[in-house]
Design an enzyme around this catalytic site. Structure first.
Site, PDB file in Angstrom:
ATOM      1  N   CYS A  36    -105.712  36.737  -9.960  1.00 52.43           N
ATOM      2  CA  CYS A  36    -104.723  37.059  -8.673  1.00 52.43           C
ATOM      3  C   CYS A  36    -104.979  36.146  -7.530  1.00 52.43           C
ATOM      4  O   CYS A  36    -104.044  36.061  -6.828  1.00 52.43           O
ATOM      5  CB  CYS A  36    -104.978  38.690  -8.306  1.00 52.43           C
ATOM      6  SG  CYS A  36    -104.497  39.740  -9.410  1.00 52.43           S
ATOM      7  N   GLN A  86    -108.010  46.886 -14.914  1.00 51.11           N
ATOM      8  CA  GLN A  86    -107.913  46.820 -13.453  1.00 51.11           C
ATOM      9  C   GLN A  86    -107.605  48.297 -12.980  1.00 51.11           C
ATOM     10  O   GLN A  86    -108.200  48.879 -12.011  1.00 51.11           O
ATOM     11  CB  GLN A  86    -107.081  45.861 -12.816  1.00 51.11           C
ATOM     12  CG  GLN A  86    -107.655  44.476 -13.111  1.00 51.11           C
ATOM     13  CD  GLN A  86    -106.815  43.642 -12.249  1.00 51.11           C
ATOM     14  OE1 GLN A  86    -106.050  43.896 -11.021  1.00 51.11           O
ATOM     15  NE2 GLN A  86    -106.865  42.466 -12.692  1.00 51.11           N
ATOM     16  N   ARG A 127     -89.032  49.694  -0.509  1.00 49.76           N
ATOM     17  CA  ARG A 127     -88.231  50.973  -0.713  1.00 49.76           C
ATOM     18  C   ARG A 127     -88.302  51.792   0.787  1.00 49.76           C
ATOM     19  O   ARG A 127     -89.301  52.435   0.873  1.00 49.76           O
ATOM     20  CB  ARG A 127     -88.874  51.968  -1.803  1.00 49.76           C
ATOM     21  CG  ARG A 127     -88.548  51.182  -3.339  1.00 49.76           C
ATOM     22  CD  ARG A 127     -88.780  52.255  -4.376  1.00 49.76           C
ATOM     23  NE  ARG A 127     -90.391  52.643  -4.310  1.00 49.76           N
ATOM     24  CZ  ARG A 127     -91.331  52.273  -4.742  1.00 49.76           C
ATOM     25  NH1 ARG A 127     -91.296  50.926  -5.414  1.00 49.76           N
ATOM     26  NH2 ARG A 127     -92.243  52.799  -4.558  1.00 49.76           N
ATOM     27  N   SER A 159     -87.070  54.535   2.011  1.00 46.38           N
ATOM     28  CA  SER A 159     -86.901  55.636   2.097  1.00 46.38           C
ATOM     29  C   SER A 159     -88.065  56.281   1.369  1.00 46.38           C
ATOM     30  O   SER A 159     -88.292  57.352   1.254  1.00 46.38           O
ATOM     31  CB  SER A 159     -85.857  56.035   1.023  1.00 46.38           C
ATOM     32  OG  SER A 159     -85.799  55.668  -0.220  1.00 46.38           O
ATOM     33  N   SER A 170     -99.690  47.858  -6.879  1.00 43.19           N
ATOM     34  CA  SER A 170     -98.576  46.885  -6.729  1.00 43.19           C
ATOM     35  C   SER A 170     -97.590  46.786  -8.053  1.00 43.19           C
ATOM     36  O   SER A 170     -98.360  47.127  -9.219  1.00 43.19           O
ATOM     37  CB  SER A 170     -99.369  45.538  -6.413  1.00 43.19           C
ATOM     38  OG  SER A 170    -100.300  45.311  -7.705  1.00 43.19           O
ATOM     39  N   HIS A 178     -96.267  41.559  -6.264  1.00 43.92           N
ATOM     40  CA  HIS A 178     -97.498  40.891  -6.462  1.00 43.92           C
ATOM     41  C   HIS A 178     -97.255  40.011  -7.580  1.00 43.92           C
ATOM     42  O   HIS A 178     -97.547  40.386  -8.560  1.00 43.92           O
ATOM     43  CB  HIS A 178     -98.626  41.977  -6.794  1.00 43.92           C
ATOM     44  CG  HIS A 178     -99.995  41.324  -7.020  1.00 43.92           C
ATOM     45  ND1 HIS A 178    -100.270  39.753  -6.800  1.00 43.92           N
ATOM     46  CD2 HIS A 178    -101.180  41.880  -7.573  1.00 43.92           C
ATOM     47  CE1 HIS A 178    -101.297  39.634  -7.121  1.00 43.92           C
ATOM     48  NE2 HIS A 178    -102.045  40.692  -7.710  1.00 43.92           N
ATOM     49  N   CYS A 234    -108.679  40.512  -4.152  1.00 42.08           N
ATOM     50  CA  CYS A 234    -109.607  40.835  -5.385  1.00 42.08           C
ATOM     51  C   CYS A 234    -108.947  40.106  -6.659  1.00 42.08           C
ATOM     52  O   CYS A 234    -107.933  39.983  -6.680  1.00 42.08           O
ATOM     53  CB  CYS A 234    -109.608  42.384  -5.431  1.00 42.08           C
ATOM     54  SG  CYS A 234    -108.100  43.040  -5.836  1.00 42.08           S
TER      55      CYS A 234
END
Length: 385
Positions: free
Chosen positions: A91, A152, A203, A205, A240, A341, A371
């Site tokens: 990542c 993960q 989002r 809301s 994510s 992500h 991370c």
């Protein structure tokens, strides 16, 4: 030693990583090519002056195989004489690209270099680089960790259990990420593409009450027996999402920037990379933060803004507990839970968002940390001139 500064930073909007997502019709090479063109055009530099292009990408297979970064540079119509390489630190791949770019400039190996990243998770799904039946770990690694390494999502659950983070805390943090992202402006950093001019996963809301209705995403009887402390509180809503996107920054020295008429956005001040427990896996952001502050000769109180990648809400909340950082300074424009992500792009995306946020808020120092799978983490401190 010479310094290293970012003089331009740009990213695509982040698309939902699924068929029909806003960027799913765009080949990843073309997605990164669009970003590289935008970076060069906005900076106004002669692209033939670029010494190297360092890109991050995690699933380097299929449409992302064979040095995606080089392919994207050529697809952008940029000079053939400029080399490129693609790196993988999971990542943190494009954050590592930023580190390598800055370190190359500081050492004198480069004068002008692009650091970038891309991931099209709709077109090249996670684990595409591990064929069915393949074992990427091998028997010696398995022998070192009896019971085996874990996904993960299980690590995120273990972190929630170790730091006593309940479902309500995870969901409240995640709803806050959406609120901040919905209220923020990203206009200065975006290069719209494919008809998409905003981050598609945000989002506005979303509420903790809505998130509370989601089922745990990683329940598994085998892991429940192995780790009875897990309370199964990690969901799709406090993790994510899957995404597509690309980002790029242009790095040089202050001296070269002045010669080329470029204005530094931030100085790349200090760097750190650490290894940590590969079972908890995602806690490396804690020692990485401590290490980069030591290297910089700074304290937590000196940092005006923090970006801690929101792979999972539990990661950031554990980091907050351990460091004692002010939550109001963390991910001020929302994080990956809301924005998305796209794995190989996220490090450069966060750096791009961070340098723009520093200018908007008059911040002097900012710290970015991510991370990474396998028990790894990068950390970077930026200083605004």
């Amino acid at each position: 030693m010479r310094d290293a500064v970012i003089v331009q930073a740009v990213r695509t909007p982040i698309g939902k990583g699924k068929p029909g997502g806003g960027l799913s019709a765009i080949h990843p090479v073309d997605l990164l090519a669009h970003t590289l063109r935008a970076l060069i055009e906005r900076s106004g530099v002669d692209p033939s002056l670029v010494d190297d292009v360092i890109g991050g990408c995690v699933d380097q297979v299929g449409e992302q195989a064979m040095n995606t970064t080089r392919n994207a540079w050529l697809a952008a119509g940029l000079p053939e004489s400029v080399p490129a390489v693609t790196v993988d630190r999971q990542c943190g791949s494009s954050q590592q690209a930023v580190h390598f770019a800055a370190q190359g400039v500081m050492s004198g190996a480069y004068d002008l270099v692009v650091a970038c990243g891309v991931e099209s998770m709709s077109r090249v799904p996670m684990w595409s680089n591990v064929p069915a039946g393949a074992d990427p770990f091998g028997p010696a690694l398995a022998a070192r960790f009896p019971g085996g390494l874990v996904p993960q999502g299980i690590s995120a659950e273990l972190i929630a259990a170790k730091w006593s983070l309940g479902r309500e805390q995870l969901d409240e943090f995640s709803a806050g990420s959406h609120r901040k992202a919905a209220a923020a402006s990203f206009a200065g950093e975006l290069a719209p593409v494919g008809g998409l001019d905003r981050d598609e996963s945000v989002r506005p809301s979303t509420t903790p009450e809505i998130l509370a209705g989601l089922r745990p995403a990683f329940t598994d009887p085998g892991y429940a027996e192995r780790f009875p402390q897990i309370d199964w509180s990690v969901t799709a809503g406090n993790s994510s999402p899957i995404n597509d996107g690309a980002a790029a920054v242009l790095v040089t020295t202050s001296e070269t920037a002045a010669r080329l008429g470029l204005r530094p956005l931030a100085r790349l001040h200090s760097f750190a990379v650490v290894g940590s427990d590969p079972i908890l896996m995602l806690t490396g952001v804690i020692p990485a933060t401590e290490k980069v502050l030591r290297r910089a000769g700074l304290s937590l109180a000196d940092i005006d803004l923090f970006e801690v990648n929101e792979a999972f809400a539990s990661v950031v909340l554990a980091w907050l507990q351990e460091t004692g950082a002010d939550p109001a300074k963390v991910n001020v424009k929302g994080g990956a839970i809301a924005l998305g992500h796209p794995l190989g792009a996220s490090g450069a995306r966060i750096a791009t968002t961070l340098v723009h946020a520093m200018a908007e808020r008059g911040a002097r120092y900012a710290l970015q940390t991510m991370c990474e799978a396998g028990g790894l983490a990068n950390a970077l401190i930026l200083e605004r001139p």
